[in-house]
Design an enzyme around this catalytic site. Sequence first.
Site, PDB file in Angstrom:
ATOM      1  N   SER A   1      73.525  40.140  28.401  1.00 45.38           N
ATOM      2  CA  SER A   1      73.392  38.714  28.728  1.00 45.38           C
ATOM      3  C   SER A   1      72.040  38.204  28.254  1.00 45.38           C
ATOM      4  O   SER A   1      71.754  38.247  27.061  1.00 45.38           O
ATOM      5  CB  SER A   1      73.589  38.509  30.230  1.00 45.38           C
ATOM      6  N   THR A   2      71.166  37.755  29.160  1.00 46.86           N
ATOM      7  CA  THR A   2      69.868  37.203  28.770  1.00 46.86           C
ATOM      8  C   THR A   2      69.057  38.236  27.991  1.00 46.86           C
ATOM      9  O   THR A   2      68.862  39.357  28.449  1.00 46.86           O
ATOM     10  CB  THR A   2      69.073  36.767  30.012  1.00 46.86           C
TER      11      THR A   2
ATOM     12  N   HIS B   1      77.082  37.218  27.092  1.00 43.47           N
ATOM     13  CA  HIS B   1      77.204  35.942  27.797  1.00 43.47           C
ATOM     14  C   HIS B   1      76.586  34.840  26.945  1.00 43.47           C
ATOM     15  O   HIS B   1      75.383  34.803  26.728  1.00 43.47           O
ATOM     16  CB  HIS B   1      76.487  35.993  29.149  1.00 43.47           C
TER      17      HIS B   1
ATOM     18  N   MET C   1      70.847  39.171  33.516  1.00 50.45           N
ATOM     19  CA  MET C   1      70.740  38.895  34.935  1.00 50.45           C
ATOM     20  C   MET C   1      72.069  39.193  35.632  1.00 50.45           C
ATOM     21  O   MET C   1      73.132  39.040  35.048  1.00 50.45           O
ATOM     22  CB  MET C   1      70.368  37.427  35.152  1.00 50.45           C
TER      23      MET C   1
ATOM     24  N   ASP D   1      77.118  41.921  36.249  1.00 53.20           N
ATOM     25  CA  ASP D   1      78.331  42.009  35.449  1.00 53.20           C
ATOM     26  C   ASP D   1      78.343  43.336  34.694  1.00 53.20           C
ATOM     27  O   ASP D   1      77.347  43.733  34.093  1.00 53.20           O
ATOM     28  CB  ASP D   1      78.406  40.836  34.461  1.00 53.20           C
TER      29      ASP D   1
END
Length: 363
Positions: free
Chosen positions: A180-181, A207, A300, A303
């Site tokens: 993600s991030t 993401h 973050m 998931d």
Amino acid sequence: MKERGDHMVEQINVLVVDDSAFMRKVISDMLNKDPYIHVVGTARNGKEALTKRVSLAPDVITLDVEMPVMDGISTLEQLMKHDPIPVVMISSLTKEGALQTLLAMELGAVDFVAKTSGAISLDLHVIEKEIVKKVKLASQANLMNNTSGRHIQQIPSYRPFVTKHSTSSSNKKMIAIGTSTGGPKALKEVLTNLPKEIDAPIVIVQHMPSGFTQSLAQRLDTLSHIDVKEAAGGDILRNGTAYIAPGGSHMEIMKTGQAYSIHLNKGDMRRGHRPSVDVLFESLAKFPDLQKIAVIMTGMGSDGKAGLEKLKENGLCFSIAESVRTSVVYGMPKAAIEAQLVDEISDLDKISDHIMRHLNQFK
């Protein structure tokens, strides 16, 4: 300092950089509504931003991509050169805007927010919560792995996917990656170091909103020995090809004869995400005979943890998590590690080596 619950939280000072006076005011007003954020100043262009970064000493900068005098990419390069600072890019949803945003991620920007309707977005309030959330997250980001000083290769705004080599669709092994991030930079580090003859397909959930994953895939394809593409429904998985789930769609793996294929759907979000790492991992758990390597990198939240649990319960799955030392945000790897679902913890620059080593140990 401000009190939050039973502990003290430091206020986040933000510098807002945008060439539009309207956008500077709207973004500033949104951020100032939050009791833990204070906009210490604004700047009209990159040159002014560099000066105000020194005089105002912000904790986070929101930076427009397209500006006169000095654009967002040039500004970001300067900001990251000697004393990196958390930056959240404010991007347009255009193809060119997406490419510039991906360059910004490689240069060290923590995250980005897409303007809802062009350079001057009258309905920016739609993503107010996202801006506030990402500024707060950026203030806690780990910037030690910043890529400043490296050459960032520019690419055309459009490059059609072209298969670089013939690959088998008879898969016995699979690599699945969730991030993600900080993920675009992490994916670049991993995918560009995998050999083109790798004996497995790679399926990836990053993401990212719709409109950006195609540009991400095109860029990574340009830089990698393997093929990289945005996944399409019905794609037959081939060794030596990486498939990135499209923004806004869950990606599941299904079996078609002796081969495996991509299935996309618009099902409910999982933990606030679509695509979801859990959905991808859980679909792979249905095939216990398939040997799998699962990788969870920077991001973050948690998931991937539930999906990894399913993978570990069904068949052979070797799991790798990115270390706290190199993760921009340690949430996703930490959740999997704390649940005791991870076989190996690795710094980012060693993940591709670990993937190849364990892939070659499979029968």
